[in-house]
Design a protein around this motif. Sequence first.
Motif, PDB file in Angstrom:
ATOM      1  N   ASP A  16       0.838  -1.196   0.000  1.00 53.88           N
ATOM      2  CA  ASP A  16       0.000   0.000   0.000  1.00 53.88           C
ATOM      3  C   ASP A  16       0.875   1.248   0.000  1.00 53.88           C
ATOM      4  N   PHE A  17       0.738   2.061  -1.040  1.00 54.18           N
ATOM      5  CA  PHE A  17       1.426   3.337  -1.124  1.00 54.18           C
ATOM      6  C   PHE A  17       0.377   4.444  -1.186  1.00 54.18           C
ATOM      7  N   THR A  18       0.773   5.639  -0.770  1.00 55.97           N
ATOM      8  CA  THR A  18      -0.148   6.773  -0.725  1.00 55.97           C
ATOM      9  C   THR A  18       0.444   7.981  -1.428  1.00 55.97           C
ATOM     10  N   GLU A  19      -0.428   8.957  -1.694  1.00 56.02           N
ATOM     11  CA  GLU A  19       0.002  10.207  -2.329  1.00 56.02           C
ATOM     12  C   GLU A  19       0.184  11.331  -1.320  1.00 56.02           C
ATOM     13  N   TRP A  59       8.066   8.570   6.478  1.00 54.86           N
ATOM     14  CA  TRP A  59       7.080   8.026   5.525  1.00 54.86           C
ATOM     15  C   TRP A  59       7.757   7.169   4.466  1.00 54.86           C
ATOM     16  N   GLN A  60       8.795   7.701   3.854  1.00 53.39           N
ATOM     17  CA  GLN A  60       9.457   6.944   2.791  1.00 53.39           C
ATOM     18  C   GLN A  60      10.241   5.763   3.346  1.00 53.39           C
ATOM     19  N   ARG A  61      10.767   5.891   4.531  1.00 53.69           N
ATOM     20  CA  ARG A  61      11.470   4.751   5.133  1.00 53.69           C
ATOM     21  C   ARG A  61      10.493   3.588   5.340  1.00 53.69           C
ATOM     22  N   ALA A  62       9.284   3.910   5.807  1.00 45.03           N
ATOM     23  CA  ALA A  62       8.266   2.875   5.984  1.00 45.03           C
ATOM     24  C   ALA A  62       7.889   2.260   4.640  1.00 45.03           C
ATOM     25  N   ASN A  63       7.791   3.089   3.592  1.00 48.89           N
ATOM     26  CA  ASN A  63       7.486   2.568   2.257  1.00 48.89           C
ATOM     27  C   ASN A  63       8.562   1.604   1.779  1.00 48.89           C
TER      28      ASN A  63
END
Length: 329
Positions: free
Chosen positions: A294-297, A309-313
């Motif tokens: 799951d990715f978000t904008e 946020w990006q580390r979690a992604n």
Amino acid sequence: MRTWTRFLGVTAALTLATGVVAGCSSDDAGTTSDGKVDVVASTDVWGAVASAIGGEHAQVTSIYTSPDGDPHEFEASAKDTARVSDAGVVVLNGGHYDAYMEEAPKGPDAIVVNAFDLMEGTEHSEEEGHEHADGESHEEEGHDHAPGAVNEHVFYNLTVVGEVANKIANALSEKDSANEQYYRDNAGSFNEQIAQLKTELAAIKAANPGARVAQTEPLAGHLLAEAGLEDVTPAGFQDAVEAGQSPSARDVAATQDLLRDRSVRALVYNTQAVDESAKALLDIASNAGVPVVDFTETLPVGVTDYIAWQRANVETLTSALASGAPSTP
């Protein structure tokens, strides 16, 4: 992307805002009453980048902050547009992703940091020896990028995000020279963390050579490319979704087959742009045992930091690839 049909609505909002804007300006435009630089960002993602650089000496306002809606479809209010007009520094994605910010009137002394223009400038510099100065908006040049031509989700391009951080530091330093070193130190620390994320992506590339993935939209294309992952989603499927149209039956079937046959290691799912085609892919992936990422904008609930946020992604993507079956073309 769904920006191409809503310029009329944006224009109407801007026209309505004209009177409001005129009443909001001050003799000390671009700063708050307590002397902080007034920064306005199009989304909370770019607001988080600006906050990381501006820290205690900047007041950052993000126009779009919903964790559920689709930023492509957002239309700014008159109040939103007035905020943009009063800002000393404006940070936006560009590339028609946040047209409400591109079209909004800016103050005569405002410094605009346009991430898409920075990316385009870098590419032009490499290919043609041309670069836009300071990544500022060049609305007078009439840039027009067709859907699917360039991936406008620049906030997933870590290199460009790092450049945006530097440009924000430059802009804040120009507005508030007394704290220039503070801004530049923050930008340096931010880019060190960007470098760490890029190292993690390099590790994904090394551990998963030639790995194939699919996406419901080309949201994370820049990130996936840096991780060495091949997005094999049919171009027709992604172009249709970008244009807000229904993909052809042929492209839908081909995309679904990628998941049913487990010929991709993961499905990257944009949780903020969900239609029936996307829901069907999610169900098929779940039934086939293909990991879903799951990715978000925009920033998820409870997250205010871009790097976090990006580390979690990246961590979620790493785990999905570790659990997914090897690609079988």
